[in-house]
Design a protein around this motif. Sequence first.
Motif, PDB file in Angstrom:
ATOM      1  N   THR A  63      -6.207   2.037  -4.368  1.00  0.00           N
ATOM      2  CA  THR A  63      -5.580   2.842  -3.313  1.00  0.00           C
ATOM      3  C   THR A  63      -4.522   3.763  -3.914  1.00  0.00           C
ATOM      4  OG1 THR A  63      -5.972   1.164  -1.618  1.00  0.00           O
ATOM      5  CG2 THR A  63      -4.208   2.735  -1.181  1.00  0.00           C
ATOM      6  N   GLY A  64      -3.711   3.224  -4.826  1.00  0.00           N
ATOM      7  CA  GLY A  64      -2.676   4.063  -5.457  1.00  0.00           C
ATOM      8  C   GLY A  64      -3.295   5.253  -6.165  1.00  0.00           C
ATOM      9  N   ASP A  65      -4.363   5.004  -6.904  1.00  0.00           N
ATOM     10  CA  ASP A  65      -5.009   6.092  -7.651  1.00  0.00           C
ATOM     11  C   ASP A  65      -5.651   7.107  -6.699  1.00  0.00           C
ATOM     12  OD1 ASP A  65      -4.235   4.760  -9.903  1.00  0.00           O
ATOM     13  OD2 ASP A  65      -6.210   3.911 -10.342  1.00  0.00           O
ATOM     14  N   ILE A  68       0.838  -1.209   0.000  1.00  0.00           N
ATOM     15  CA  ILE A  68       0.000   0.000   0.000  1.00  0.00           C
ATOM     16  C   ILE A  68       0.874   1.261   0.000  1.00  0.00           C
ATOM     17  CG2 ILE A  68      -1.682   1.304   1.386  1.00  0.00           C
ATOM     18  CD1 ILE A  68      -2.853  -1.148  -0.142  1.00  0.00           C
ATOM     19  N   GLY A  69       1.916   1.269   0.817  1.00  0.00           N
ATOM     20  CA  GLY A  69       2.829   2.408   0.807  1.00  0.00           C
ATOM     21  C   GLY A  69       3.556   2.533  -0.533  1.00  0.00           C
ATOM     22  N   LEU A  70       3.949   1.391  -1.084  1.00  0.00           N
ATOM     23  CA  LEU A  70       4.694   1.418  -2.351  1.00  0.00           C
ATOM     24  C   LEU A  70       3.829   1.907  -3.511  1.00  0.00           C
ATOM     25  CD1 LEU A  70       6.642  -1.965  -2.021  1.00  0.00           C
ATOM     26  CD2 LEU A  70       7.643   0.332  -1.943  1.00  0.00           C
ATOM     27  N   VAL A  71       2.590   1.437  -3.573  1.00  0.00           N
ATOM     28  CA  VAL A  71       1.753   1.872  -4.698  1.00  0.00           C
ATOM     29  C   VAL A  71       1.448   3.359  -4.562  1.00  0.00           C
ATOM     30  CG1 VAL A  71      -0.596   1.372  -3.804  1.00  0.00           C
ATOM     31  CG2 VAL A  71      -0.089   1.108  -6.252  1.00  0.00           C
ATOM     32  N   THR A  72       1.311   3.823  -3.328  1.00  0.00           N
ATOM     33  CA  THR A  72       1.077   5.253  -3.106  1.00  0.00           C
ATOM     34  C   THR A  72       2.296   6.049  -3.588  1.00  0.00           C
ATOM     35  OG1 THR A  72      -0.345   4.774  -1.209  1.00  0.00           O
ATOM     36  CG2 THR A  72       0.624   6.988  -1.313  1.00  0.00           C
ATOM     37  N   ALA A  73       3.486   5.567  -3.216  1.00  0.00           N
ATOM     38  CA  ALA A  73       4.714   6.268  -3.605  1.00  0.00           C
ATOM     39  C   ALA A  73       4.889   6.249  -5.128  1.00  0.00           C
ATOM     40  CB  ALA A  73       5.915   5.617  -2.924  1.00  0.00           C
ATOM     41  N   TRP A  74       4.637   5.109  -5.730  1.00  0.00           N
ATOM     42  CA  TRP A  74       4.804   4.986  -7.190  1.00  0.00           C
ATOM     43  C   TRP A  74       3.883   5.971  -7.921  1.00  0.00           C
ATOM     44  CZ3 TRP A  74       2.194   0.957 -10.755  1.00  0.00           C
ATOM     45  CH2 TRP A  74       2.775   0.983 -12.030  1.00  0.00           C
ATOM     46  N   GLU A  87     -14.335  10.439  -5.941  1.00  0.00           N
ATOM     47  CA  GLU A  87     -15.697  10.037  -5.547  1.00  0.00           C
ATOM     48  C   GLU A  87     -15.750   8.644  -4.922  1.00  0.00           C
ATOM     49  OE1 GLU A  87     -18.373  12.084  -6.045  1.00  0.00           O
ATOM     50  OE2 GLU A  87     -19.660  10.588  -5.073  1.00  0.00           O
ATOM     51  N   GLU A  88     -15.155   7.645  -5.602  1.00  0.00           N
ATOM     52  CA  GLU A  88     -15.340   6.253  -5.148  1.00  0.00           C
ATOM     53  C   GLU A  88     -14.660   5.979  -3.795  1.00  0.00           C
ATOM     54  OE1 GLU A  88     -13.399   6.203  -8.330  1.00  0.00           O
ATOM     55  OE2 GLU A  88     -11.456   5.485  -7.661  1.00  0.00           O
ATOM     56  N   ALA A  89     -13.700   6.838  -3.417  1.00  0.00           N
ATOM     57  CA  ALA A  89     -12.966   6.588  -2.168  1.00  0.00           C
ATOM     58  C   ALA A  89     -13.470   7.445  -1.008  1.00  0.00           C
ATOM     59  CB  ALA A  89     -11.468   6.840  -2.398  1.00  0.00           C
TER      60      ALA A  89
END
Length: 397
Positions: free
Chosen positions: A362-364, A26-32, A377-379
């Motif tokens: 989550t990344g998006d 989750i942290g990695l996809v956020t960072a990417w 919206e979806e989050a």
Amino acid sequence: MPTRTSAAHVPDTRASDVLVVGGGIIGLVTAWRAAQRGLGTAVVDPEPGGGAARVAAGMLAAVTELHYGEQTLLGLNLASARRYPEFAAELTEATGQDLGYRRCGTLAVALDADDRAHLRELHTLQQGSGLESEWLSGRECRRLEPMLAPGVRGGLRVDGDHQIDPRRLAKALVTACERAGVVFHRTWAERLRVAGDRATGVVIAGGTELAAGQVVLAGGSLSGQLAGVPDAVLPPVRPVKGQVLRLTVPKRYAPFLNRTVRAVVRGSHVYLVPRENGELVVGATSEELGWDTTVTAGGVYELLRDAHELVPGITELPLTETRAGLRPGSPDNAPLLGPTELDGLLLATGHYRNGVLLTPVTGDAMAHALTTGELPEEARPFTPRRFHATALTEQPA
Ligand code: GLY
């Protein structure tokens, strides 16, 4: 809003736009995603690519893991499942790494009358939610999966619930981050820095300060443990232990199973996830035991006993690994995403049983929040403020 300012430390001149605390998936996809949007991004984690993804089976099971009362979460799960093909293709393209993404579907089966009634209920809930699943007789289940026990009484075929190898996913995300220019601090974050009324970075082991415009707390089950986070915005996550086994299917037995097979046996979930490389993952216990990650004889016994009832031939296979991990549980089983009441502090945690499935969305969502200040919206239903609002109004008079 209560704030704390830590004592003087050694400042690090390399300030980043975004500092992610936690280098799990989750942290990695956020960072990417943040780095792809042009934000100078850093990750603090002693072992990026570790965490719960080292243990998880990687089922992308939005439909077979549907539960009563979780329809809002279903929307996010489905949004993420829809993004998976493109997400996996993009990550493979960016890294040249195979993620073990397998569109194999899932078969949820019943072994006795109680399990059958439970599955029928699930089928009704799925149909009422507009989801695709097909009821099969025991014979039809065995035709699809000949290794199933003769006693299987029926099942639900869900062709849309797939799988990915979470270890490969995590490894690829580390590579993608590195290629996108994310800086890794391979150490522990010790304290959030708060100055005035905003988060300004973290202090890492050794006392160095890392300054950042925005801090994302993505520490999985540890997310509620970072010192310096004001109580009112501390994420209410707790560890939920899961023991998982890995077996190997020798080539002479392949294909042992063609798709994920799962069941509820005497009230416990058991699933068998067959990888193309011959690995067979069997999971998982669900135990509220705090930070304990001991693999127990009882846990292994129960998983093998239940898996053996489903697929008797499993006892022939080499048992190659046993491991326990900690799911980040939240009070409503849904993640906490986006800005908190403390300026500069965002959360991406509490994904509980759905971290692997929810990785793309989550990344998006986090990239959107980091660049616009708002969740897409979806989050929006997953804002951490759904918990903090109560905490802030429940101050003693
Ligand atoms: N999603 C599977 C598990 O948490 O065990």
